[in-house]
Design an enzyme around this catalytic site. Structure first.
Site, PDB file in Angstrom:
ATOM      1  N   ARG A  39       5.503   9.435   2.547  1.00  0.00           N
ATOM      2  CA  ARG A  39       5.725   8.024   2.878  1.00  0.00           C
ATOM      3  C   ARG A  39       7.207   7.749   3.107  1.00  0.00           C
ATOM      4  O   ARG A  39       7.586   6.965   3.977  1.00  0.00           O
ATOM      5  CB  ARG A  39       5.152   7.134   1.755  1.00  0.00           C
ATOM      6  CG  ARG A  39       5.012   5.681   2.175  1.00  0.00           C
ATOM      7  CD  ARG A  39       4.244   4.867   1.159  1.00  0.00           C
ATOM      8  NE  ARG A  39       4.955   4.739  -0.107  1.00  0.00           N
ATOM      9  CZ  ARG A  39       4.470   4.111  -1.178  1.00  0.00           C
ATOM     10  NH1 ARG A  39       3.268   3.564  -1.141  1.00  0.00           N
ATOM     11  NH2 ARG A  39       5.170   4.026  -2.286  1.00  0.00           N
ATOM     12  N   LYS A 139       8.737   0.972   3.648  1.00  0.00           N
ATOM     13  CA  LYS A 139       9.275   0.583   2.344  1.00  0.00           C
ATOM     14  C   LYS A 139      10.787   0.443   2.509  1.00  0.00           C
ATOM     15  O   LYS A 139      11.566   1.312   2.127  1.00  0.00           O
ATOM     16  CB  LYS A 139       8.889   1.632   1.305  1.00  0.00           C
ATOM     17  CG  LYS A 139       8.705   1.014  -0.052  1.00  0.00           C
ATOM     18  CD  LYS A 139       7.976   1.919  -0.991  1.00  0.00           C
ATOM     19  CE  LYS A 139       8.242   1.502  -2.412  1.00  0.00           C
ATOM     20  NZ  LYS A 139       7.947   0.103  -2.722  1.00  0.00           N
ATOM     21  N   GLU A 172      -1.185  -8.697  -0.378  1.00  0.00           N
ATOM     22  CA  GLU A 172      -0.855  -7.903  -1.570  1.00  0.00           C
ATOM     23  C   GLU A 172       0.003  -8.760  -2.496  1.00  0.00           C
ATOM     24  O   GLU A 172       0.362  -9.880  -2.159  1.00  0.00           O
ATOM     25  CB  GLU A 172      -0.110  -6.628  -1.175  1.00  0.00           C
ATOM     26  CG  GLU A 172       1.187  -6.882  -0.400  1.00  0.00           C
ATOM     27  CD  GLU A 172       1.875  -5.611   0.093  1.00  0.00           C
ATOM     28  OE1 GLU A 172       1.608  -4.538  -0.456  1.00  0.00           O
ATOM     29  OE2 GLU A 172       2.682  -5.717   1.026  1.00  0.00           O
TER      30      GLU A 172
HETATM   31  N1  PXG Z   1       2.993  -3.320  -2.262  1.00  0.00           N
HETATM   32  C1  PXG Z   1       4.318  -3.508  -2.271  1.00  0.00           C
HETATM   33  C2  PXG Z   1       4.902  -4.604  -1.483  1.00  0.00           C
HETATM   34  C3  PXG Z   1       5.132  -2.654  -3.019  1.00  0.00           C
HETATM   35  O1  PXG Z   1       6.453  -2.822  -3.019  1.00  0.00           O
HETATM   36  C4  PXG Z   1       3.154  -1.480  -3.729  1.00  0.00           C
HETATM   37  C5  PXG Z   1       2.405  -2.348  -2.957  1.00  0.00           C
HETATM   38  C6  PXG Z   1       2.445  -0.390  -4.473  1.00  0.00           C
HETATM   39  O2  PXG Z   1       2.671   0.853  -3.853  1.00  0.00           O
HETATM   40  P1  PXG Z   1       3.077   2.162  -4.617  1.00  0.00           P
HETATM   41  O3  PXG Z   1       2.373   3.238  -3.913  1.00  0.00           O
HETATM   42  O4  PXG Z   1       4.585   2.325  -4.439  1.00  0.00           O
HETATM   43  O5  PXG Z   1       2.747   2.000  -6.019  1.00  0.00           O
HETATM   44  C7  PXG Z   1       4.556  -1.617  -3.764  1.00  0.00           C
HETATM   45  C8  PXG Z   1       5.432  -0.712  -4.543  1.00  0.00           C
HETATM   46  C9  PXG Z   1       9.334  -2.844  -8.931  1.00  0.00           C
HETATM   47  C10 PXG Z   1       8.974  -2.149  -7.691  1.00  0.00           C
HETATM   48  O6  PXG Z   1      10.503  -2.675  -9.358  1.00  0.00           O
HETATM   49  C11 PXG Z   1       7.682  -2.117  -7.230  1.00  0.00           C
HETATM   50  C12 PXG Z   1       7.365  -1.444  -6.039  1.00  0.00           C
HETATM   51  C13 PXG Z   1       8.361  -0.858  -5.371  1.00  0.00           C
HETATM   52  C14 PXG Z   1       9.643  -0.928  -5.860  1.00  0.00           C
HETATM   53  C15 PXG Z   1       9.958  -1.563  -7.007  1.00  0.00           C
HETATM   54  O7  PXG Z   1       8.510  -3.554  -9.480  1.00  0.00           O
HETATM   55  N2  PXG Z   1       6.064  -1.424  -5.604  1.00  0.00           N
END
Ligand code: PXG
Length: 274
Positions: A39, A139, A172
């Protein structure tokens, strides 16, 4: 942390120009390493950034950083690549060398009480980025869309925000994907809605299917959240967390649901076994 510095002319700071990953370490091992690396490379490719490392070198560098930080149990990796240092101006021609940052840290989690009572959510007034503006599948270091929705939730006394797309469909949460249980079926917004294809999201779908629970990616609107028997979020940090209140309307009976609990147990077993 005291010695690692970033140049003020780095375009990641000036323009949010870069991409990142957040990854869990369980028992000293990087969870879903290949998926996160893939990713990361895909996010970089789409923003026209060539990573200065191969996937294998990146993996080695992450494990070196884990070792240097003395992490042998559980932890968290923040992987960042910036466009690099260059003169002011948004052109990517002004920069030559991307900077890779690997942070190994402890994980910041929701307190246990949140898992017992469930998250209280608002539905954000801030629309998720349109796929043709800044696709949420990237991301990127430009997380203001999510930062503002999370801030709106906190300002309203809630824990988290559910974000809708431009057409009013559920996308989401600010850092987690969302699932709905209705009549024994597990539903989640499809990637076409403009959302990050979460790695735990795929695990949840796999675990549910293994349990014989039908799973479907579909379009959902606010009404589907309000009439759901269960709602939960999935993400790297939170793993699986129940959502028990949406805009003051209780989800089901207002307590974490049965399927949410089953999948939480399955997820714990899965990540301990991987
Ligand atoms: N949606 C969004 C917008 C995200 O940022 C997820 C879904 C879940 O995806 P993954 O595969 O990465 O679990 C994310 C990811 C935080 C933090 O500090 C959270 C994410 C990324 C960076 C920081 O809470 N979530």
């Amino acid at each position: 942390a005291e010695q690692a510095v970033i140049n003020v002319f780095d375009h990641a700071l000036l323009y949010g120009d870069g991409v990142f990953e957040g990854i869990r370490i369980y028992h000293g091992k990087i969870f879903k390493e290949q998926e996160h690396i893939q990713r990361f490379f895909e996010s970089a490719k789409v923003i026209r950034l060539t990573l200065p490392m191969s996937p294998e070198q990146l993996s080695r560098a992450m494990y070196d950083t884990i070792r240097a930080n003395g992490v042998t149990g559980d932890g968290y990796i923040r992987l960042v690549v910036t466009r690099g240092v260059g003169a002011l101006g948004i052109s990517i021609r002004r920069t030559a060398n991307p900077t890779i940052i690997i942070i190994v840290d402890t994980i910041s989690l929701y307190p246990v009480e949140v898992y017992e009572r469930g998250l209280h959510c608002i539905i954000s007034s801030i629309t998720r980025n349109h796929v043709n503006a800044l696709n949420p599948r990237i991301k990127s270091l430009n997380y203001l869309n999510n930062v503002l929705a999370k801030a709106e939730a906190h300002a309203a006394g809630a824990d988290e925000a559910i974000m809708l797309g431009i057409d009013g469909h559920v996308c989401e949460c600010t850092g987690d994907n969302i699932f709905v249980v209705r009549n024994g079926e597990l539903l989640t917004p499809g990637t076409w809605e403009g959302l990050l294809e979460g790695i735990p999201r795929a695990v949840v779908m796999e675990l549910a299917r293994k349990r014989g629970i039908p799973v479907r990616e579909t379009s959902l609107v606010r009404h589907d959240l309000f009439v759901a028997q269960e709602v939960f979020a999935s993400g790297t940090a939170a793993e699986i967390v129940p959502i028990t209140d949406i805009s003051g309307i209780p989800v089901g009976d207002g307590k974490p649901g049965r399927i949410t609990k089953q999948l939480t147990e399955d997820f714990a077993a899965y990540r301990n076994g991987v």
